[in-house]
Design an enzyme around this catalytic site. Structure first.
Site, PDB file in Angstrom:
ATOM      1  CB  CYS A   1      11.993 -11.528  23.072  1.00 15.38           C
ATOM      2  SG  CYS A   1      12.727 -13.098  22.577  1.00 15.38           S
TER       3      CYS A   1
ATOM      4  CB  CYS B   1      16.797 -14.815  25.342  1.00 14.74           C
ATOM      5  SG  CYS B   1      15.841 -14.478  23.841  1.00 14.74           S
TER       6      CYS B   1
ATOM      7  CD  GLN C   1      -6.562   1.092   8.990  1.00 13.00           C
ATOM      8  OE1 GLN C   1      -6.456   0.077   8.320  1.00 13.00           O
ATOM      9  NE2 GLN C   1      -7.097   2.193   8.504  1.00 13.00           N
TER      10      GLN C   1
ATOM     11  CG  HIS D   1      -2.876  -2.142  12.368  1.00 13.32           C
ATOM     12  ND1 HIS D   1      -3.054  -1.566  11.140  1.00 13.32           N
ATOM     13  CD2 HIS D   1      -3.877  -3.038  12.502  1.00 13.32           C
ATOM     14  CE1 HIS D   1      -4.123  -2.111  10.547  1.00 13.32           C
ATOM     15  NE2 HIS D   1      -4.626  -3.006  11.345  1.00 13.32           N
TER      16      HIS D   1
ATOM     17  CB  CYS E   1      15.788 -10.682  23.326  1.00 13.08           C
ATOM     18  SG  CYS E   1      15.207 -11.104  24.957  1.00 13.08           S
TER      19      CYS E   1
ATOM     20  CB  CYS F   1      12.358 -15.247  26.161  1.00 11.78           C
ATOM     21  SG  CYS F   1      12.981 -13.559  26.147  1.00 11.78           S
TER      22      CYS F   1
ATOM     23  CB  VAL G   1       2.943   1.524  13.956  1.00 12.39           C
ATOM     24  CG1 VAL G   1       1.952   0.370  13.788  1.00 12.39           C
ATOM     25  CG2 VAL G   1       3.892   1.620  12.761  1.00 12.39           C
ATOM     26  CG  ASP G   2       2.486   7.548  12.262  1.00 11.61           C
ATOM     27  OD1 ASP G   2       2.151   7.631  11.067  1.00 11.61           O
ATOM     28  OD2 ASP G   2       1.740   7.869  13.215  1.00 11.61           O
TER      29      ASP G   2
HETATM   30  N1  APR Z   1      -4.020  12.614   1.832  1.00 11.08           N
HETATM   31  C1  APR Z   1      -5.131  11.813   1.887  1.00 11.08           C
HETATM   32  N2  APR Z   1      -5.139  10.501   1.505  1.00 11.08           N
HETATM   33  C2  APR Z   1      -3.988  10.012   1.013  1.00 11.08           C
HETATM   34  C3  APR Z   1      -2.799  10.804   0.886  1.00 11.08           C
HETATM   35  C4  APR Z   1      -2.850  12.161   1.337  1.00 11.08           C
HETATM   36  N3  APR Z   1      -1.804  12.965   1.261  1.00 11.08           N
HETATM   37  N4  APR Z   1      -1.816  10.020   0.350  1.00 11.08           N
HETATM   38  C5  APR Z   1      -2.379   8.783   0.149  1.00 11.08           C
HETATM   39  N5  APR Z   1      -3.670   8.783   0.542  1.00 11.08           N
HETATM   40  C6  APR Z   1      -4.623   7.654   0.532  1.00 11.08           C
HETATM   41  C7  APR Z   1      -4.471   6.688  -0.625  1.00 11.08           C
HETATM   42  O1  APR Z   1      -5.248   7.103  -1.742  1.00 11.08           O
HETATM   43  C8  APR Z   1      -4.992   5.379  -0.031  1.00 11.08           C
HETATM   44  O2  APR Z   1      -6.399   5.252  -0.227  1.00 11.08           O
HETATM   45  O3  APR Z   1      -4.368   6.886   1.698  1.00 11.08           O
HETATM   46  C9  APR Z   1      -4.720   5.523   1.471  1.00 11.08           C
HETATM   47  C10 APR Z   1      -3.596   4.638   2.010  1.00 11.08           C
HETATM   48  O4  APR Z   1      -3.991   3.310   1.853  1.00 11.08           O
HETATM   49  P1  APR Z   1      -3.002   2.096   2.227  1.00 11.08           P
HETATM   50  O5  APR Z   1      -1.681   2.347   1.638  1.00 11.08           O
HETATM   51  O6  APR Z   1      -3.721   0.853   1.866  1.00 11.08           O
HETATM   52  O7  APR Z   1      -2.820   2.238   3.814  1.00 11.08           O
HETATM   53  P2  APR Z   1      -3.846   1.802   4.963  1.00 11.08           P
HETATM   54  O8  APR Z   1      -5.257   1.902   4.520  1.00 11.08           O
HETATM   55  O9  APR Z   1      -3.465   2.529   6.167  1.00 11.08           O
HETATM   56  O10 APR Z   1      -3.444   0.244   5.141  1.00 11.08           O
HETATM   57  C11 APR Z   1      -4.058  -0.498   6.149  1.00 11.08           C
HETATM   58  O11 APR Z   1      -2.579  -2.329   5.779  1.00 11.08           O
HETATM   59  O12 APR Z   1      -0.498  -2.839   5.163  1.00 11.08           O
HETATM   60  C12 APR Z   1      -1.332  -2.856   6.217  1.00 11.08           C
HETATM   61  O13 APR Z   1      -0.920  -2.707   8.540  1.00 11.08           O
HETATM   62  C13 APR Z   1      -0.855  -1.982   7.364  1.00 11.08           C
HETATM   63  O14 APR Z   1      -2.081  -0.379   8.699  1.00 11.08           O
HETATM   64  C14 APR Z   1      -1.855  -0.839   7.389  1.00 11.08           C
HETATM   65  C15 APR Z   1      -3.083  -1.460   6.771  1.00 11.08           C
END
Ligand code: APR
Length: 249
Positions: A127, A149, A101, A119, A147, A130, A103-104
């Site tokens: 853009c 444009c 999920q 994601h 862009c 366009c 984007v890094d």
């Molecule tokens: N190791 C393991 N788990 C971890 C750590 C770590 N060091 N740090 C945090 N976590 C856990 C947290 O406990 C939490 O359950 O990672 C989870 C992160 O959850 P979210 O912040 O909700 O992220 P994610 O599940 O990826 O979100 C889904 O939501 O906001 C949108 O598009 C965005 O892709 C994202 C999607």
């Protein structure tokens, strides 16, 4: 934890097809805060004001205040042992595909070769007026990037209210419904449709292994083996246990 890690490693060694689902938690130890934990991105930026496609269309300059901060974090982030560990499992032929999920791009930098970016990815921009597309490094750090444009560009990441890229959606569903084991790392499981992937795998009879610092909504009703701890530590322990088992067999 030793016995639980062994149990998970045994599942991965015996599985004929294992996939992974990862979330922001896997990149926290690379210096990128997640979204919903204390100090997470959505605590600082209201997702309704900064995270929806409507918010971007209405006021892209404002949304870029958040995007700039995120892109600075992404630029300095490096893969951590959880990313390289999953890359190692792929190298060993024990992890078919990673559905992320995030984007890094840290899975690919961590050595993974089969990654579905559910994601999208922040390395390219488009853009939305366009439809011209750009690589982020051809924009020379202009913020907000524009862009030809004249309109402000949007990174190719999925905002709330936008559809999941169709190929990612279809491939993820096919993989989830045919895998024998699913390794979930660092997601709260709160966002759809990504959070239907574990359910689909479970329904297909797969074993669900989950790594997280704390239990999630998935832990209670789906997870078979819960490895509570930091992703870099748990994945490292898991991979070394898998390698030990491979040597012994
Ligand atoms: N190791 C393991 N788990 C971890 C750590 C770590 N060091 N740090 C945090 N976590 C856990 C947290 O406990 C939490 O359950 O990672 C989870 C992160 O959850 P979210 O912040 O909700 O992220 P994610 O599940 O990826 O979100 C889904 O939501 O906001 C949108 O598009 C965005 O892709 C994202 C999607």
């Amino acid at each position: 934890m030793g016995e639980t890690v062994k149990k998970a490693a045994r599942e991965i060694c015996q599985s004929t097809k294992t996939i992974a689902l990862t979330g922001a938690g896997i990149s926290v130890e690379s210096g990128i805060p997640d979204f919903r934990s204390a100090g997470g991105l959505w605590e600082r930026f209201n997702p309704m004001e900064y995270g929806t496609i409507g918010a971007f269309q209405a006021n892209p300059e404002k949304v870029w205040q958040m995007l700039q901060e995120v892109s600075d974090l992404l630029a300095s982030a490096r893969p951590n042992p959880a990313h390289t560990g999953l890359g190692r499992l792929q190298e060993l032929g024990l992890l078919h595909t990673i559905i992320t999920q995030n984007v890094d791009y840290l899975h690919q930098e961590g050595g993974a070769t089969r990654v579905i970016e559910y994601h999208g990815n922040a390395k390219t921009l488009a853009c939305i007026w366009c439809n011209q597309r750009y690589d982020s490094d051809e924009l020379g750090g202009q913020i907000p990037p524009k862009c030809s444009c004249g309109k402000i560009l949007k990174p190719d990441v999925v905002f709330f209210g936008e559809p999941i890229p169709i190929r990612a959606l279809q491939e993820s569903y096919e993989l989830a419904s045919s895998c024998r084991a699913l390794l979930i790392v660092g997601t709260s499981g709160e966002v759809a449709p990504a959070n239907t992937i574990p359910e689909t795998a479970k329904r297909a009879g797969a074993t669900i292994i989950e790594v997280n610092v704390e239990p999630t909504v998935l832990t209670e009703y789906l997870t078979d083996i819960f490895l509570q701890g930091k992703a870099s530590e748990m994945v490292t322990e898991l991979v070394s246990e898998v390698e030990n088992m491979m040597v012994r067999n």
